[in-house]
Write a protein that holds these residues in place. Structure first.
Motif, PDB file in Angstrom:
ATOM      1  N   THR A  84       4.223  -1.423  -1.426  1.00 57.27           N
ATOM      2  CA  THR A  84       3.321  -2.566  -1.355  1.00 57.27           C
ATOM      3  C   THR A  84       2.374  -2.651  -2.556  1.00 57.27           C
ATOM      4  O   THR A  84       1.612  -3.600  -2.668  1.00 57.27           O
ATOM      5  N   ARG A 108       3.407   0.071   9.395  1.00 56.22           N
ATOM      6  CA  ARG A 108       3.373  -1.361   9.700  1.00 56.22           C
ATOM      7  C   ARG A 108       1.978  -1.934   9.422  1.00 56.22           C
ATOM      8  O   ARG A 108       1.856  -3.046   8.907  1.00 56.22           O
ATOM      9  N   GLN A 109       0.951  -1.177   9.734  1.00 56.77           N
ATOM     10  CA  GLN A 109      -0.419  -1.639   9.465  1.00 56.77           C
ATOM     11  C   GLN A 109      -0.719  -1.651   7.970  1.00 56.77           C
ATOM     12  O   GLN A 109      -1.445  -2.526   7.488  1.00 56.77           O
ATOM     13  N   ALA A 125      -2.910  -2.284  18.700  1.00 61.04           N
ATOM     14  CA  ALA A 125      -1.877  -2.298  17.652  1.00 61.04           C
ATOM     15  C   ALA A 125      -1.096  -0.992  17.649  1.00 61.04           C
ATOM     16  O   ALA A 125       0.136  -0.999  17.562  1.00 61.04           O
ATOM     17  N   ARG A 171      -3.246  -4.729   0.413  1.00 58.27           N
ATOM     18  CA  ARG A 171      -2.930  -5.622  -0.700  1.00 58.27           C
ATOM     19  C   ARG A 171      -2.799  -4.782  -1.958  1.00 58.27           C
ATOM     20  O   ARG A 171      -3.435  -3.730  -2.079  1.00 58.27           O
ATOM     21  N   ILE A 229       2.825  -1.122  18.408  1.00 57.86           N
ATOM     22  CA  ILE A 229       3.734  -0.723  17.332  1.00 57.86           C
ATOM     23  C   ILE A 229       4.545   0.499  17.750  1.00 57.86           C
ATOM     24  O   ILE A 229       5.753   0.561  17.549  1.00 57.86           O
ATOM     25  N   ARG A 231       1.434  -2.357   5.687  1.00 59.31           N
ATOM     26  CA  ARG A 231       2.070  -3.592   5.202  1.00 59.31           C
ATOM     27  C   ARG A 231       1.291  -4.829   5.643  1.00 59.31           C
ATOM     28  O   ARG A 231       1.253  -5.833   4.926  1.00 59.31           O
ATOM     29  N   ALA A 232       0.643  -4.785   6.803  1.00 60.82           N
ATOM     30  CA  ALA A 232      -0.110  -5.938   7.313  1.00 60.82           C
ATOM     31  C   ALA A 232      -1.457  -6.099   6.627  1.00 60.82           C
ATOM     32  O   ALA A 232      -1.845  -7.203   6.253  1.00 60.82           O
ATOM     33  N   HIS A 233      -2.184  -4.999   6.459  1.00 59.74           N
ATOM     34  CA  HIS A 233      -3.574  -5.075   5.983  1.00 59.74           C
ATOM     35  C   HIS A 233      -3.737  -4.801   4.491  1.00 59.74           C
ATOM     36  O   HIS A 233      -4.719  -5.221   3.894  1.00 59.74           O
TER      37      HIS A 233
END
Length: 189
Positions: free
Chosen positions: A132, A98-99, A82, A105, A86, A101-103
């Motif tokens: 986020t 980016r991670q 990744a 919560r 990226i 935003r992906a992982h």
């Protein structure tokens, strides 16, 4: 007997951090609540700070001092596929953001480690956390610095020497893990 200059700098920095012990305890209780509620910790840093981030997540996924359930903790630099994809596709500054935003919560915690408080990719991760709904904490060197300004809370080590800052960060990480385990033990009775 003469004290080695490195030990003298470390001793001075550790004494200065004594005042932050209560904050570390509060962070431990907050992090225990997040992890105990099914949330996760994301951690990022570069170089030695990446090693410290991974040390923190290893203590939480494995164990610090007590056998217990594993906690969800992800060192964002450790997924080399990744990170390289990226970095190649979006640039080095986006590697952590980016991670996040992906992982991440809402309600999760992002721990940002930077001895300078100026690492562009760590700053971008803190900005992504803010957008986020993720709580962002920073372990930095001397403040003020840009990372301290972006994060919800910061522990800034008042030392100009990178090695000293990193060593104090490790002590803070161990204190934080101890506080998390104490809080989890209290919660489970």
């Amino acid at each position: 007997m003469t004290v080695h200059p490195h030990l003298s700098r470390l001793r001075t920095a550790l004494r200065a951090m004594d005042a932050d012990a209560a904050t570390i305890s509060v962070w431990g209780r907050k992090l225990a609540a997040v992890l105990g509620g099914g949330g996760r910790l994301l951690a990022c840093g570069n170089g030695g700070s990446a090693a410290e981030a991974q040390h923190l997540t290893a203590e939480l996924v494995g164990r610090y001092r007590a056998d217990r359930e594993p906690y969800a903790a992800i060192p964002l630099h450790a997924d080399t596929s990744a990170v390289t994809a990226i970095g190649n596709d979006f640039g080095a500054e986006e590697v952590y953001a980016r991670q996040v935003r992906a992982h991440g919560r809402p309600g999760d915690v992002l721990m940002c480690l930077s001895t300078s408080g100026r690492s562009p990719n760590v700053l971008a991760a803190a900005r992504a956390a803010r957008r986020t709904g993720i709580v962002a904490w920073a372990l930095t060197g001397p403040a003020p610095n840009p990372l301290a300004a972006l994060c919800d809370e910061v522990l800034a080590v008042p030392a100009g020497d990178t090695a000293t800052v990193q060593e104090v960060h490790l002590a803070v990480i161990h204190m934080l893990c101890d506080a998390v385990e104490d809080a989890m033990e209290e919660a489970t009775g």
